[in-house]
Design a protein around this motif. Structure first.
Motif, short mmCIF file in Angstrom:
data_model
loop_
_atom_site.label_atom_id
_atom_site.label_comp_id
_atom_site.label_asym_id
_atom_site.label_seq_id
_atom_site.Cartn_x
_atom_site.Cartn_y
_atom_site.Cartn_z
N LEU A 15 0.86 -1.08 0.02
CA LEU A 15 0.12 0.03 -0.16
C LEU A 15 0.67 1.31 -0.14
CD1 LEU A 15 -2.73 -1.12 2.63
CD2 LEU A 15 -2.90 -0.86 0.23
N ALA A 16 1.83 1.25 0.88
CA ALA A 16 2.74 2.28 0.85
C ALA A 16 3.64 2.52 -0.61
CB ALA A 16 3.89 2.29 2.01
N ALA A 17 3.81 1.36 -1.24
CA ALA A 17 4.56 1.55 -2.31
C ALA A 17 3.65 2.33 -3.37
CB ALA A 17 4.87 0.01 -2.80
N CYS A 18 2.43 1.59 -3.42
CA CYS A 18 1.51 2.27 -4.42
C CYS A 18 1.19 3.70 -3.96
CB CYS A 18 0.09 1.56 -4.20
SG CYS A 18 0.18 -0.31 -4.94
N ALA A 19 0.90 4.04 -2.78
CA ALA A 19 0.88 5.48 -2.63
C ALA A 19 1.95 6.27 -3.08
CB ALA A 19 0.45 5.62 -1.06
N ALA A 20 3.26 5.76 -2.87
CA ALA A 20 4.28 6.48 -3.22
C ALA A 20 4.44 6.67 -4.90
CB ALA A 20 5.83 5.69 -2.76
N VAL A 21 4.13 5.46 -5.42
CA VAL A 21 3.99 5.59 -7.12
C VAL A 21 2.85 6.72 -7.63
CG1 VAL A 21 3.39 4.39 -9.05
CG2 VAL A 21 4.90 3.35 -7.25
N GLY A 22 1.90 6.61 -6.79
CA GLY A 22 0.78 7.87 -7.24
C GLY A 22 1.39 8.93 -7.01
N TRP A 23 1.80 9.13 -5.72
CA TRP A 23 2.18 10.70 -5.45
C TRP A 23 3.35 10.90 -6.47
CZ3 TRP A 23 7.15 12.08 -3.59
CH2 TRP A 23 7.13 13.62 -3.38
N LEU A 24 4.45 10.23 -6.70
CA LEU A 24 5.39 10.63 -7.81
C LEU A 24 4.91 10.78 -9.02
CD1 LEU A 24 8.54 7.97 -6.82
CD2 LEU A 24 8.39 10.33 -6.33
N GLY A 25 3.59 10.03 -9.52
CA GLY A 25 3.05 10.23 -10.67
C GLY A 25 2.48 11.73 -10.65
N ALA A 26 1.79 11.95 -9.69
CA ALA A 26 1.26 13.33 -9.72
C ALA A 26 2.16 14.36 -9.68
CB ALA A 26 0.54 13.47 -8.46
N VAL A 27 3.24 14.36 -8.92
CA VAL A 27 4.39 15.22 -8.92
C VAL A 27 5.14 15.42 -10.20
CG1 VAL A 27 6.79 15.64 -8.13
CG2 VAL A 27 4.96 15.07 -6.75
N LEU A 28 5.34 14.19 -10.91
CA LEU A 28 5.68 14.16 -12.26
C LEU A 28 4.84 14.91 -13.44
CD1 LEU A 28 7.94 13.28 -14.45
CD2 LEU A 28 6.68 11.14 -14.73
N VAL A 29 3.53 14.66 -13.26
CA VAL A 29 2.50 15.56 -14.24
C VAL A 29 2.64 16.82 -13.77
CG1 VAL A 29 0.31 15.70 -14.47
CG2 VAL A 29 1.09 13.50 -14.18
N ARG A 30 2.52 17.24 -12.57
CA ARG A 30 2.71 18.75 -12.29
C ARG A 30 4.06 19.31 -12.73
NH1 ARG A 30 0.51 17.11 -7.29
NH2 ARG A 30 2.48 17.07 -6.32
N THR A 31 5.03 18.60 -12.54
CA THR A 31 6.55 19.04 -12.93
C THR A 31 6.45 19.31 -14.63
OG1 THR A 31 7.65 18.09 -11.16
CG2 THR A 31 8.81 18.58 -12.99
N ARG A 32 6.01 18.36 -15.24
CA ARG A 32 5.96 18.43 -16.77
C ARG A 32 5.04 19.58 -17.07
NH1 ARG A 32 5.33 12.80 -19.53
NH2 ARG A 32 6.02 14.11 -21.54
N ARG A 33 3.96 19.85 -16.38
CA ARG A 33 3.09 21.06 -16.73
C ARG A 33 3.92 22.11 -16.60
NH1 ARG A 33 -2.43 19.01 -14.23
NH2 ARG A 33 -3.26 17.48 -15.54
N ARG A 34 4.58 22.43 -15.42
CA ARG A 34 5.30 23.67 -15.07
C ARG A 34 6.43 23.72 -16.05
NH1 ARG A 34 4.83 21.93 -9.55
NH2 ARG A 34 6.81 21.19 -9.56
N HIS A 35 7.14 22.49 -16.53
CA HIS A 35 8.25 22.73 -17.52
C HIS A 35 7.52 23.22 -18.89
CE1 HIS A 35 11.74 21.91 -19.47
NE2 HIS A 35 11.31 21.06 -20.46
N ARG A 36 6.22 22.62 -19.14
CA ARG A 36 5.79 23.14 -20.44
C ARG A 36 5.50 24.81 -20.44
NH1 ARG A 36 3.25 18.11 -20.65
NH2 ARG A 36 1.22 18.94 -19.48
#
Length: 283
Positions: A15-36
């Motif tokens: 469960l912790a791993a899934c939460a971490a993956v989801g959080w990292l995915g959200a961070v990655l999406v936000r980072t890519r949006r900011r980069h664009r």
């Protein structure tokens, strides 16, 4: 119910791993949006900078063309007006002198057309590489920009129009950068033309000094003393009176391009002085 302790620990870890993956995915999406967004903002700024640079280049080129046109037309037309007036005065009494003055008008008109053709040829060369007269590259259709090597012919024209000119060369003459050479010639041309148009008789003196680190050009013309109450308006009075003074303003801009300075003022003893210093050690 929950199985062994090891199974419970494994489930918590998953469960912790899934939460971490989801959080990292959200961070990655936000980072890519900011980069664009950053890239888009940067592209917009670069586009604005390119447009601003293009506008500045156009304005600089317009100013340069205006200076060249003024220098070419003002000088030669002034000579033509003076010579035509002289021809009219002596047309009946001294036909030979009138004929010489009219030939000077013709020569000044021809010089004007040659320099204008050169300027226009540089601005808009034809598709086939020919100038307005049909001359190929390397022909005689487009004469080079004038420099101090043509100072003698300039002085001769001014003297023939009625203003005696004394030329003094100090230092060892040497080749100058093209832009500096043209600028020095235009300084003398504008100062002598103004002296011819606005001066009240008298004479002029041109001094060109080749110093170690600079080129100095000075043009003096005589006239009524400013202390005598005379109302003559010698060269560039319009500039000091708040007028446009395009000729001397153009010269000031030319000299400033090379880090030099231009000083123009009345002389207490009469007449006017134009003095320029152009550094050569920065070129």
């Amino acid at each position: 119910m929950w199985g062994s302790p090891s199974d419970r620990l494994l489930g918590v870890a998953l469960l912790a791993a899934c939460a971490a993956v989801g959080w990292l995915g959200a961070v990655l999406v936000r980072t890519r949006r900011r980069h664009r967004r950053t890239l888009e903002d940067r592209r917009w700024l670069l586009e604005r900078e390119r447009e601003s640079a293009a506008r500045a280049a156009v304005e600089d080129e317009r100013a340069r063309i205006a200076r060249e046109l003024h220098d070419i037309v003002s000088h030669n037309v002034a000579l033509m007006v003076v010579q035509a007036g002289a021809a009219r005065e002596v047309l009946l009494t001294m036909p030979d002198e009138a004929s010489a003055a009219l030939r000077a008008v013709e020569d000044a008109g021809r010089d004007t057309m040659t320099e204008l053709r050169h300027l226009l040829g540089l601005l808009a060369p034809s598709q086939n590489g020919e100038d307005a007269d049909g001359d190929r590259g390397g022909g005689t259709g487009l004469s080079p920009q004038p420099g101090l090597d043509r100072l003698g012919s300039l002085v001769d024209r001014i003297a023939f129009a009625g203003l005696p000119v004394d030329v003094r060369i100090a230092g060892e003459p040497r080749p100058l950068p093209g832009g500096v050479d043209v600028t020095a010639y235009r300084i003398v041309q504008e100062a002598l033309t103004n002296a011819l148009k606005h001066g009240d008789g008298g004479q002029a003196q041109v001094t060109v000094r080749y110093a170690d680190r600079s080129l100095r050009v000075e043009v003096l013309n005589s006239g009524p003393s400013v202390l005598s109450g005379a109302s003559s308006r010698p060269a560039a009075t319009a500039e000091h009176d708040g007028g446009a003074g395009r000729g001397l303003l153009g010269l000031r801009e030319r000299v400033a391009v090379y880090g030099g300075d231009l000083d123009t003022r009345r002389r207490l003893g009469g007449g006017y002085r134009v003095r320029a210093r152009i550094p050569l050690d920065r070129l």
